[in-house]
Scaffold this active site. Structure first.
Site, PDB file in Angstrom:
ATOM      1  N   TRP B 325      14.106 -39.003  -9.593  1.00 22.02           N
ATOM      2  CA  TRP B 325      12.635 -38.295  -9.630  1.00 22.02           C
ATOM      3  C   TRP B 325      12.232 -38.691  -7.942  1.00 22.02           C
ATOM      4  O   TRP B 325      11.287 -38.118  -7.796  1.00 22.02           O
ATOM      5  CB  TRP B 325      11.917 -38.876 -10.741  1.00 22.02           C
ATOM      6  CG  TRP B 325      11.326 -40.148 -10.511  1.00 22.02           C
ATOM      7  CD1 TRP B 325      12.258 -41.447 -10.528  1.00 22.02           C
ATOM      8  CD2 TRP B 325      10.280 -40.794 -10.555  1.00 22.02           C
ATOM      9  NE1 TRP B 325      11.432 -42.610 -10.552  1.00 22.02           N
ATOM     10  CE2 TRP B 325      10.319 -42.090 -10.556  1.00 22.02           C
ATOM     11  CE3 TRP B 325       8.637 -40.090 -10.835  1.00 22.02           C
ATOM     12  CZ2 TRP B 325       9.122 -43.128 -10.571  1.00 22.02           C
ATOM     13  CZ3 TRP B 325       7.651 -40.932 -10.835  1.00 22.02           C
ATOM     14  CH2 TRP B 325       7.841 -42.473 -10.962  1.00 22.02           C
ATOM     15  N   ASP B 326      12.382 -39.571  -7.481  1.00 25.96           N
ATOM     16  CA  ASP B 326      12.209 -40.239  -6.077  1.00 25.96           C
ATOM     17  C   ASP B 326      12.171 -38.843  -5.340  1.00 25.96           C
ATOM     18  O   ASP B 326      11.192 -38.787  -4.567  1.00 25.96           O
ATOM     19  CB  ASP B 326      13.184 -41.026  -5.292  1.00 25.96           C
ATOM     20  CG  ASP B 326      13.579 -42.026  -6.275  1.00 25.96           C
ATOM     21  OD1 ASP B 326      13.717 -42.094  -7.547  1.00 25.96           O
ATOM     22  OD2 ASP B 326      13.822 -43.133  -5.669  1.00 25.96           O
ATOM     23  N   GLU B 467       9.513 -49.572 -15.220  1.00 26.34           N
ATOM     24  CA  GLU B 467      10.896 -49.695 -16.181  1.00 26.34           C
ATOM     25  C   GLU B 467      11.016 -51.106 -16.801  1.00 26.34           C
ATOM     26  O   GLU B 467      11.752 -51.207 -17.326  1.00 26.34           O
ATOM     27  CB  GLU B 467      12.082 -49.461 -15.297  1.00 26.34           C
ATOM     28  CG  GLU B 467      12.179 -47.998 -14.697  1.00 26.34           C
ATOM     29  CD  GLU B 467      13.350 -47.772 -13.833  1.00 26.34           C
ATOM     30  OE1 GLU B 467      13.776 -48.809 -13.109  1.00 26.34           O
ATOM     31  OE2 GLU B 467      13.974 -46.816 -13.925  1.00 26.34           O
ATOM     32  N   LYS B 581       6.530 -53.466 -12.963  1.00 27.77           N
ATOM     33  CA  LYS B 581       7.703 -53.436 -11.838  1.00 27.77           C
ATOM     34  C   LYS B 581       7.177 -52.593 -10.656  1.00 27.77           C
ATOM     35  O   LYS B 581       7.315 -53.075  -9.623  1.00 27.77           O
ATOM     36  CB  LYS B 581       8.795 -52.526 -12.347  1.00 27.77           C
ATOM     37  CG  LYS B 581      10.052 -52.482 -11.482  1.00 27.77           C
ATOM     38  CD  LYS B 581      11.260 -51.702 -11.890  1.00 27.77           C
ATOM     39  CE  LYS B 581      12.176 -51.753 -10.849  1.00 27.77           C
ATOM     40  NZ  LYS B 581      13.379 -50.672 -11.415  1.00 27.77           N
ATOM     41  N   GLN B 582       6.234 -51.398 -11.158  1.00 26.33           N
ATOM     42  CA  GLN B 582       5.934 -50.692  -9.887  1.00 26.33           C
ATOM     43  C   GLN B 582       4.400 -49.995 -10.399  1.00 26.33           C
ATOM     44  O   GLN B 582       4.310 -49.767 -11.496  1.00 26.33           O
ATOM     45  CB  GLN B 582       6.717 -49.592  -9.705  1.00 26.33           C
ATOM     46  CG  GLN B 582       7.286 -48.708 -10.605  1.00 26.33           C
ATOM     47  CD  GLN B 582       8.739 -48.191 -10.482  1.00 26.33           C
ATOM     48  OE1 GLN B 582       9.512 -48.618 -10.873  1.00 26.33           O
ATOM     49  NE2 GLN B 582       8.740 -46.938  -9.829  1.00 26.33           N
TER      50      GLN B 582
END
Lengths: 731, 731
Positions: B325-326, B467, B581-582
């Protein structure tokens, strides 16, 4: 057949024998340890239904101070098996009457021999009372010192639970008074000693112990007899614990050891009258089933109306002394058919703990009641979110027993409904059981999701009986039990409409009721029940189970990197395979065999049997029952033996991850009884009709037992070529 | 500002510099290794969109034989940095033109010095072509031996992928022809050498290598110049690979090195014309953003209409060379606004891989399309069910990226919709994009469950962008994207009704269409979107997130028992905490900032920022963008720098569990560009309106860049107290 088991002394069997030689009376259990043992040897007097938590450790049941802390010395030499190697030693349990005996002979350096026997029992007549008798004889005149005390330095897994130690010292009457840490619940242990000989005594009191040191000179022809009368009372019974124990001890001492023993034995005789199972042609099976029934009878909480039985019985603090679904699914049938008053007490416990279950459901955002997976007093769920420790990292592992094992509700409702049908009396619905059923049903509906494309409800993210597969969707057993629960819920609504409209109004507002009925009817109709594969007849345990790696149990075992490693969880060796911990689909089929074709029962038995590790003591009996029901007594027999002998053999899992889980296995005992009755005898009961479909193991000559149904006691007799079922008695 | 970066030689930076000095042209990438390096030094020529699997290992992209395997010897002494310590050495990347240079000076024992320079580039003019030039000068007459070859013994993580090696040997033209293991896809590497001096040559051919050993005597005033013309062609381009490479190599050699270089540079100049960003007042930021844009431009697959960009670009085989998806969320915006043809190619890749996505959905029992989490050719999902290795047991860990990270669909539809709006042309809906949108929408509806009690749809058991928390319910980002997808799906139905009724009929039967419309409308209306907490304005990332342990990132880090231990999964240190994580909620807010009040944006930024580990290179830029959008350029700046310099600094995670994940980070480069444009400049585009809301970092004097919208190119100029946006050109 002998009604005894015995063992010599082996240091590495101390823990195992502690379970094997357990005596209990429903109020408390005394582990099968020798009198000289202390906490290091897992000596414990485990109490029912009284719990304590220290800090952030697990909440667990209380072990009382040991009222029989006894050490013997002859001419200053210790006679303990821990200090000397006796020339003879035997530990024995009379499981007809729950009497623990030990007989030890020690040699002294001068050729003298000291022969001593100690027996003890936990009274079934006065459940607070424990009495012991010591007999000592010698070859030569000997100065014997007996240290007889109460030892408050108890074995705790997550203690210490006892504090505020206070001693009462009146010569040969001693008492220890303590309080529990968390709730300051008082507890007293009293002890009266009576000796046949002249003695010199000295009281030794330390922080947690009170001991009478008694010096006696014994001549060869004058054996010493010492009676020790004790009692334990705690604050759940009375807050006057000091007075109560004294009263109990004094009463026992007044009667004398023999009379108290006889009163105890009479109670046991009464219990066996309804509960005994007679097997001809298989002495080992006869012994094992009686030993199993002994454990079951030991656990009936007859002193209370509203207590239930923990998963490890009264053998210690493992499994937090909590009540699991084991009780409803594996113990309840025995009591329902042999001693309905106890069955009622077990269910009353669930009625009384409904508030805890309502609270738990609310905590997770659900409606209705979500019963505790590990239930302590008030329905408090003692399950940790981290019930297993990772052996590789020593970290607690997030487990989902507490939040996802929703089949507990179904087990409770199933038992209540059996009780009402077994009793032939639905008044229990009016004294609390109805509310339990409604709240359990409400929970399931609120837990479910609807799948518009498939026009069905589903139960997602659950754990079924097979705990090795966490967070699965549509577990057959769970969905089936949920459907039954909601169907019974609808019956309760109907019953209330007719018999208790006020109760109904209290439970639902008018609008809600109609809406609820519609929703529940829709749920019961459309809840997805996994169906068998048409080609194989096998039913998938949960969505996607058949896609998991299909591999032998041995292969999975060979992948273990650590002997105590947990097989389940997210990454356990079984998690991504079809290897299961215990009967799951087979459990359902064993319970509801009439609703499935015989061939389906058989195909599923064969499919799942290969894939079951039997990592739970709840597993073997269900394979035995289902095999019997499909006429395969030879398939059933080894599983029956496994279930019936689990505690007599002492061979069972001692660890889950790094957590000690040793103890007795009442559910396996109950499962053994169920195998006899529902399996080998093939008893099925529908409303007022009792049917038999016997499939005895081929070497069994006959099988006899009694069961109760709707207040009538039936005698069942089964032989090679006959069977009969006659009412013998009306309660 | 210089357009170069450079480094001396350090053995422990070989892997890092391989990424940092990467050159690429969209067709392939050549790692920034020195010419004497081989597989042990992670030398690789990584190819786009061609994959291979060996046995049960991970499927990964092919690395081609190295066409520049060059070793130099002076009087038999190796001049490699691996064998000798040079007296001078510098490795340099000219990132304006993607030219890799090295300059090395070695001393010989006799006082002689050998000075050699090698430069190489991957042509933007002919993407199959790679040319190099070697220049060698000496202090004294020296016999130099050059071994110039093609090395088929390539670095593979899960190889070997190449087989059937065949050599072509025509004097100074050599070629190596191979096939891939799985699909027998042919590939050829050709090489022509041209020397300025007389030479003696010898061909050395081994199993996987073909080398020209060229002996030349060089005098001090006559430096040697060697041109090496090479090309790589594989079967995705043409099955006549041998002829194609020869044609390309011969054409280059005919033009000569300088001309091929100029053609290459001209293409780069063209690319920079639209893509450059000029920052005044912050030379480091200027360099970092240009370096980031260099990487983005290097990756545009201009040679194809239907290829996309892997998560690690063309820097190697990590992340299986797969498209994540980046691309849609972090790279696509750059191409959409600077080079729409490339943006279209990226989306066409998704259109062409729809069959793979339909297959994946069906495999999991869903309707519509479920795009691959790690997409290879044909939409094959390369994600393993076991994407992480447990560092404690070395066992693969079951991860759910493949089956639960359903937000990938939303990203694709979001990008397609941006493209259609950015292009001002909806014809793309008629050439495949419409079907993608419908199938993605269909999937979400079929994945969802309806909760009757709450009258809402929910998306259960998913993984959001963060994630570290697997299998959660109602992830805000996922639900929001799903809702948008279905809303866009409804627009496509409407559009088809008007413009392509036949397409619609092909997609839905009449009844289905009406039923689908109703269901989708209901879903879009009732899908649960987590709302902010009224007191704090913070939106919960997923159901139950706020109940997790609220603990600092450092504390969680301090609980690690192993430096490479995975933070996520079922038992990772972050799993039961609020540490993420992000960017997850923040990502959503950054994307859809207009739909939330400013104070909500700010409260969430502050809440989640403290709790974010930034374990993904996708994280920092979203914090930068959102901070800019709420006017906090000083909060944004460090995150912008982190995102823009991730590859220039080389400081990034190299391992997830035991899996090597090193390589370049195009998404961070794309995120840096997005921060400039959407963040600092505050560009928002709605239909035909472009707005600016600049918040430059305080030390920036000015910012200039171009963006394209609906085929018009706009020049944006922002200074301390002015800004402007002018159309400058129509495409």
């Amino acid at each position: 057949m002998t009604w005894t088991i015995s063992e010599t002394y082996e240091a590495d069997k101390i823990s195992q024998n502690g379970n094997k030689f357990l005596i209990a009376n429903g109020f408390m259990g005394y582990r099968g340890t020798l009198e000289e043992f202390g906490k290091e040897q897992f000596c414990a007097v485990n109490l029912l239904g009284i719990y304590d938590q220290v800090g952030a450790q697990w909440r667990e049941p209380i072990n009382a101070p040991n009222p029989f802390a006894i050490q013997l010395f002859a001419e200053s030499q210790s006679l303990s098996v821990l200090d000397t190697v006796p020339i003879e030693h035997q530990q024995q349990l009379d499981f007809r009457y729950g009497i623990h005996k030990r007989h030890t002979v020690c040699a002294l350096a001068d050729g003298n021999q000291i022969d001593y026997q100690i027996e003890r029992f936990m009274s079934m007549d006065d459940v607070h009372s424990l009495n012991a008798q010591i007999k000592i004889s010698v070859l030569k005149e000997t100065k014997i010192v007996l240290k007889v005390g109460i030892d408050g330095d108890v074995w705790d897994i997550n203690g210490p639970h006892l504090e505020n130690f206070q001693m009462e010292d009146e010569g040969l009457y001693s008492a220890l008074h303590v309080q529990t840490h968390e709730q300051h619940c008082p507890m007293s242990v009293g002890q009266q000693i009576a000796l046949s000989h002249h003695y010199q005594s000295k009281k030794v009191v330390s922080e947690q112990q009170i001991v009478n040191e008694l010096a006696v000179t014994i001549l060869p022809d004058q054996p010493l007899v010492v009676d020790v009368y004790t009692a334990i009372v705690h604050g759940r019974e009375s807050y006057q614990t000091a007075a109560c124990v004294k009263q109990s001890v004094v009463a026992s001492a007044f009667k004398g050891y023999e009379k108290t023993l006889h009163a105890h034995q009479n109670k046991w005789d009464e219990l066996w009258k309804n509960a005994d199972v007679e097997v001809e042609g298989d002495p080992e099976a006869q012994r094992a089933i009686r030993y199993s029934i002994y454990h079951l009878l030991s656990l009936g909480p007859r002193h209370a109306q509203n207590l239930s039985i923990p998963a490890r019985g009264l053998s210690g603090q493992t499994y937090k002394g909590a009540v699991f679904w084991d009780t409803e699914m594996f113990l309840f049938p025995f009591f329902l058919r042999t001693e309905p008053a106890v069955a009622k007490a077990l269910l009353n416990y669930r009625v009384e703990t409904l508030p805890g279950a309502l609270k738990k459901a609310a905590m997770y955002g659900y409606e209705g009641a979500f019963y505790a997976w590990e239930s302590q007093e008030g329905g408090y769920d003692a399950t940790s979110d981290y019930n297993v420790t990772d052996v590789f990292t020593d970290r607690p592992m997030r487990t989902y027993f507490k939040d996802k094992q929703i089949h507990i509700n179904g087990a409770i409702v199933h038992a209540i409904w059996s009780y009402i049908q077994g009793k032939g009396d639905d008044s229990f619905l009016l004294s609390g059981a109805g509310e339990v059923i409604l709240a359990c049903a409400e929970f399931y509906v609120s837990y479910s999701f609807f799948k518009p494309q498939k026009n069905r409800y589903e139960l997602l993210d659950v754990i079924g009986p097979d705990e090795y597969h966490e967070r699965v969707n549509n577990n057959l057993y769970t969905n089936f039990m949920a459907k039954q629960t909601v169907e019974i819920g609808l019956k309760v609504i109907q019953y209330y409409e007719k018999n208790a409209p006020k109760k109904l109004a209290a439970y639902f507002s008018i609008n809600d009721k109609e809406h609820t009925k519609t929703l529940w009817q829709d749920f019961a109709k459309r809840l997805y029940i996994p169906q068998m594969n048409e080609a194989t007849q096998v039913i998938e345990q949960f969505d996607g189970y058949f896609d998991l790696e299909d591999v032998a149990v041995d292969t999975v075992a060979s992948r273990l990197l650590h002997p105590r490693e947990y097989w389940g969880g997210a990454y356990g060796v079984a998690a991504d395979t079809q290897v299961i911990k215990q009967a799951d689909v087979v459990l359902l089929l064993a319970l509801f065999s009439q609703t499935f074709p015989q061939s389906t029962l058989e195909q599923n038995w064969q499919y799942y049997e290969k894939r079951t590790e039997h990592g739970s003591s709840l597993s073997a009996c269900m394979y035995a029952i289902l095999a019997s029901k499909i006429g395969k007594a030879d398939w059933a027999y080894p599983y029956f033996v496994k279930s019936a002998t689990i505690d007599i053999s002492g061979e069972s899992k001692q660890f889950a991850g790094n957590i000690y889980i040793g103890g007795t296995h009442p559910a396996a005992s109950g499962g053994a009884w169920m195998t006899i009755v529902e399996g080998f005898a093939g008893v099925t009961i529908e409303e007022e009709k009792i049917s038999l479909d016997p499939h005895l193991p081929s070497h069994w000559q006959s099988l006899k037992f009694k069961i109760m149904h709707q207040q009538i006691c039936y005698q069942i007799d089964i032989g090679k070529d006959y069977w009969s079922c006659k009412s013998v008695e009306t309660l």
